[in-house]
Design a protein around this motif. Sequence first.
Motif, PDB file in Angstrom:
ATOM      1  N   LEU A   1       0.831  -1.205   0.000  1.00  0.00           N
ATOM      2  CA  LEU A   1       0.000   0.000   0.000  1.00  0.00           C
ATOM      3  C   LEU A   1       0.865   1.254   0.000  1.00  0.00           C
ATOM      4  O   LEU A   1       2.003   1.225   0.507  1.00  0.00           O
ATOM      5  CB  LEU A   1      -0.912   0.036   1.240  1.00  0.00           C
ATOM      6  CG  LEU A   1      -1.704  -1.200   1.608  1.00  0.00           C
ATOM      7  CD1 LEU A   1      -1.098  -1.872   2.828  1.00  0.00           C
ATOM      8  CD2 LEU A   1      -3.165  -0.830   1.872  1.00  0.00           C
TER       9      LEU A   1
ATOM     10  N   HIS B   1      -2.260   5.562   2.668  1.00  0.00           N
ATOM     11  CA  HIS B   1      -3.511   4.812   2.532  1.00  0.00           C
ATOM     12  C   HIS B   1      -4.147   4.578   3.905  1.00  0.00           C
ATOM     13  O   HIS B   1      -3.454   4.425   4.913  1.00  0.00           O
ATOM     14  CB  HIS B   1      -3.228   3.474   1.855  1.00  0.00           C
ATOM     15  CG  HIS B   1      -4.451   2.757   1.390  1.00  0.00           C
ATOM     16  ND1 HIS B   1      -5.242   2.001   2.237  1.00  0.00           N
ATOM     17  CD2 HIS B   1      -5.039   2.672   0.166  1.00  0.00           C
ATOM     18  CE1 HIS B   1      -6.249   1.485   1.552  1.00  0.00           C
ATOM     19  NE2 HIS B   1      -6.156   1.867   0.291  1.00  0.00           N
TER      20      HIS B   1
ATOM     21  N   SER C   1       3.842  -2.835 -10.964  1.00  0.00           N
ATOM     22  CA  SER C   1       2.806  -2.834  -9.932  1.00  0.00           C
ATOM     23  C   SER C   1       3.266  -2.069  -8.704  1.00  0.00           C
ATOM     24  O   SER C   1       2.529  -1.244  -8.149  1.00  0.00           O
ATOM     25  CB  SER C   1       2.453  -4.275  -9.555  1.00  0.00           C
ATOM     26  OG  SER C   1       1.425  -4.305  -8.595  1.00  0.00           O
TER      27      SER C   1
ATOM     28  N   VAL D   1       1.741   1.393  -7.039  1.00  0.00           N
ATOM     29  CA  VAL D   1       1.355   1.480  -5.627  1.00  0.00           C
ATOM     30  C   VAL D   1       2.010   2.701  -5.001  1.00  0.00           C
ATOM     31  O   VAL D   1       1.360   3.481  -4.291  1.00  0.00           O
ATOM     32  CB  VAL D   1       1.769   0.198  -4.861  1.00  0.00           C
ATOM     33  CG1 VAL D   1       1.614   0.407  -3.349  1.00  0.00           C
ATOM     34  CG2 VAL D   1       0.930  -0.993  -5.308  1.00  0.00           C
TER      35      VAL D   1
ATOM     36  N   ILE E   1      -3.629  -0.715  -4.721  1.00  0.00           N
ATOM     37  CA  ILE E   1      -2.909  -1.619  -3.831  1.00  0.00           C
ATOM     38  C   ILE E   1      -2.576  -2.888  -4.614  1.00  0.00           C
ATOM     39  O   ILE E   1      -3.144  -3.135  -5.679  1.00  0.00           O
ATOM     40  CB  ILE E   1      -3.734  -1.972  -2.581  1.00  0.00           C
ATOM     41  CG1 ILE E   1      -4.980  -2.799  -2.978  1.00  0.00           C
ATOM     42  CG2 ILE E   1      -4.136  -0.703  -1.835  1.00  0.00           C
ATOM     43  CD1 ILE E   1      -5.732  -3.390  -1.812  1.00  0.00           C
ATOM     44  N   SER E   2      -1.673  -3.714  -4.085  1.00  0.00           N
ATOM     45  CA  SER E   2      -1.309  -4.945  -4.770  1.00  0.00           C
ATOM     46  C   SER E   2      -1.083  -6.054  -3.744  1.00  0.00           C
ATOM     47  O   SER E   2      -0.609  -5.788  -2.632  1.00  0.00           O
ATOM     48  CB  SER E   2      -0.043  -4.738  -5.612  1.00  0.00           C
ATOM     49  OG  SER E   2       0.192  -5.842  -6.465  1.00  0.00           O
TER      50      SER E   2
ATOM     51  N   VAL F   1       6.204   2.650  -0.334  1.00  0.00           N
ATOM     52  CA  VAL F   1       5.377   1.444  -0.257  1.00  0.00           C
ATOM     53  C   VAL F   1       5.514   0.853   1.138  1.00  0.00           C
ATOM     54  O   VAL F   1       6.619   0.710   1.659  1.00  0.00           O
ATOM     55  CB  VAL F   1       5.799   0.388  -1.308  1.00  0.00           C
ATOM     56  CG1 VAL F   1       4.974  -0.896  -1.128  1.00  0.00           C
ATOM     57  CG2 VAL F   1       5.621   0.933  -2.724  1.00  0.00           C
TER      58      VAL F   1
ATOM     59  N   TYR G   1       3.997  -2.486   3.675  1.00  0.00           N
ATOM     60  CA  TYR G   1       3.433  -3.829   3.539  1.00  0.00           C
ATOM     61  C   TYR G   1       2.722  -4.234   4.823  1.00  0.00           C
ATOM     62  O   TYR G   1       3.215  -3.978   5.918  1.00  0.00           O
ATOM     63  CB  TYR G   1       4.541  -4.842   3.238  1.00  0.00           C
ATOM     64  CG  TYR G   1       5.321  -4.553   1.982  1.00  0.00           C
ATOM     65  CD1 TYR G   1       4.895  -5.027   0.744  1.00  0.00           C
ATOM     66  CD2 TYR G   1       6.511  -3.813   2.037  1.00  0.00           C
ATOM     67  CE1 TYR G   1       5.625  -4.772  -0.408  1.00  0.00           C
ATOM     68  CE2 TYR G   1       7.233  -3.549   0.896  1.00  0.00           C
ATOM     69  CZ  TYR G   1       6.788  -4.033  -0.332  1.00  0.00           C
ATOM     70  OH  TYR G   1       7.514  -3.775  -1.471  1.00  0.00           O
TER      71      TYR G   1
END
Length: 304
Positions: free
Chosen positions: A168, A172, A229, A233, A239-240, A254, A256
């Motif tokens: 994310l 976020h 990706s 993000v 998001i992934s 990023v 996690y």
Amino acid sequence: MELRHLRYFVAVAEEKNFTRAAARLHIAQPPLSRQMQQLEETLGVALIEKGSRPLRLTEAGEFFLAHARPLLDQVRDLKAMTQRIGKLERTLSIGFVASTLYGELPDVVHRYCERHPEVDVTLHEMTTVEQIKALKEGRIDVGFGRLKSEDPSIRRILLREERLVVALPPGHRLAHGEGGLRLADLTHETLLVYPKAPRPSFADQVLAMFSDGNVTPGPVTEVRELQISMGLVAAGQGISIVPESVQAMHHRNVVYRKLDDRHAFSPILFSMRHMDRSPELENILAAVYSIYDEHGIAHVKESL
């Protein structure tokens, strides 16, 4: 009955047309038709329905096709393995999906090269689907992938199940908090999946996980590869879902968070040609298990 009869029949059955099959085999159509007639006479049964357009197989033809394909696969495997054993130089060609490069694969390759400096090792980044094709064509000797699929000419060993995490952007709403996330927390979130092609792929594993959990994400964007990706993000475009080892790809934009759902795991599979029992494969598998033991990674040892 000779091997060429099997090869010719499979081409005719797959193309459903004598003209296209002859072009695929690089022979003229009349000799191909004669070979098929000779095969049917040898077997004493009709394999192809007479006058069918497009070409259709009889029940006996369908049975023969189902058994001819694995026989031809075994012949191809035997050729590739014999050629490899007959070479004076020892080589090992490894296919891998990008995400495994952030896990233990570099340590595994380094360990193998330390133990077997006489072997020339090459690495090739490719999806699991591409690995299967490359194995069957003899372009690689082993693949490290994530996709569970069935192919009688390929043997797979499950090395371990790797937990999945959510990537994310820092701002976020779910980027910070205690504990892990549930799939239900991701309802209506813009989801980035990879790779876009070829399919099926890790993208389908992620989408199936949402479907199995009766969770509907927001808009789904398919991107070409993992790095893209992660870049999107970081740019706040969604998001992934990625394997836990991808956290080694440090990116300041990023964060996690662990997924706590029961099915939030991705397999790491060791793939090889079905009959291949070469020392190189035994040794690379031993290197995998030694690294897993050192890192305390849960796994079940399986021999070739």
